[in-house]
Design an enzyme around this catalytic site. Structure first.
Site, PDB file in Angstrom:
ATOM      1  CG  LEU A 101     -10.488   2.636  -3.077  1.00 22.47           C
ATOM      2  CD1 LEU A 101     -10.842   1.216  -3.497  1.00 22.47           C
ATOM      3  CD2 LEU A 101     -11.637   3.248  -2.294  1.00 22.47           C
ATOM      4  CG  ASP A 102      -7.871   3.629   3.486  1.00 23.23           C
ATOM      5  OD1 ASP A 102      -7.807   2.396   3.559  1.00 23.23           O
ATOM      6  OD2 ASP A 102      -8.763   4.294   4.028  1.00 23.23           O
ATOM      7  CE1 TYR A 103      -0.198  -1.467   2.399  1.00 19.67           C
ATOM      8  CE2 TYR A 103      -1.337  -2.126   4.408  1.00 19.67           C
ATOM      9  CZ  TYR A 103      -0.338  -2.338   3.464  1.00 19.67           C
ATOM     10  OH  TYR A 103       0.505  -3.405   3.589  1.00 19.67           O
TER      11      TYR A 103
END
Length: 243
Positions: A101-103
């Site tokens: 999952l991105d930042y």
């Protein structure tokens, strides 16, 4: 006898695909000999080294993490940013995130040391569904939603069909809440899909991964998967149905 890359993946060294790269790069030895041929088979009697470290088979472990925003989904980060490894319980096994999952995205993230399990959960051919809830700038039209459902042309190809539902909209703030369910896992895919219809994501959460949710967890907390949950996930990957 089992294929070397499968043994590496089962031992938690890396996913099977990354294990293959380690072999091709000449970083794996069997009984003191560098192996670069994929498909090489080994037994429990063989001594395996990866980058000079002898392999010991670890007990597989499986965690569900409620990832908060502000963490990188990697084992380490060269820029010194916080990673999901800072959130999971201290275990002796070398665990890693299943996909990413991105930042700025929160929600369900699985962690394991089982490369084969990671492969089952992330390869598009197994069609494991992931549901996201997005707050977007702008109010998508029916035509926009239809584009998301049937497939959006991105710079890395057209997306697979998705399930899409707009649950609310606010004309005063010019924003909407949209649920979208996909089975792919391209880099920042959901955000790029909404960018393509000119409704950039302001907030994003992965609400569900297959049949798993963050229910009972606060952001930043993790728990072990139950045997029943693991069985259901494997059956789902193999048959497309919850067992």
């Amino acid at each position: 006898m089992e294929r070397l890359q499968k043994v590496l993946a089962q031992a938690g060294v890396a996913s099977r695909r990354k294990s293959e790269k380690l072999i091709l790069d000449g970083l794996v030895k069997v009984n003191g000999k560098v192996i670069t041929e994929l498909g090489t088979k080994v037994s429990r009697m063989d001594t395996i080294e990866v980058e000079g470290v002898q392999l010991t088979k670890e007990t597989p472990v499986y965690y569900l993490l409620y990832k908060p925003r502000g963490y990188i989904s990697t084992v380490d980060d060269e820029k010194g940013r916080k990673t999901v490894m800072d959130l999971v319980p201290e275990v002796s096994q070398r665990i890693f995130p299943v996909g990413r999952l991105d930042y700025d995205t929160s929600g369900v993230l699985l962690m394991t040391n089982d490369g084969d399990f990671s492969y089952l959960m992330t390869h598009p051919k197994f069609e494991i569904k992931k549901k996201y809830v997005a707050k977007v700038k702008g109010i998508p039209t029916r035509e926009d939603l239809k584009k998301l459902e049937t497939g959006i042309e991105l710079d890395d190809g057209s997306t697979a069909p998705a399930r899409v539902k707009m649950t609310s909209s606010d004309k005063k703030t010019n924003s909407a809440i949209v649920e979208i369910t996909i089975h792919e896992g391209r880099n920042r895919q959901v955000r790029r899909m909404f960018d393509a219809i000119n409704c950039p994501v302001q907030k994003l959460k992965r609400e569900e991964f297959a049949n798993l949710t963050t229910r009972g967890l606060n952001a930043g907390e993790a728990r072990e998967l139950t045997r029943h949950e693991l069985k259901q996930l494997r059956v789902l990957a193999e048959t497309g149905k919850i067992g």
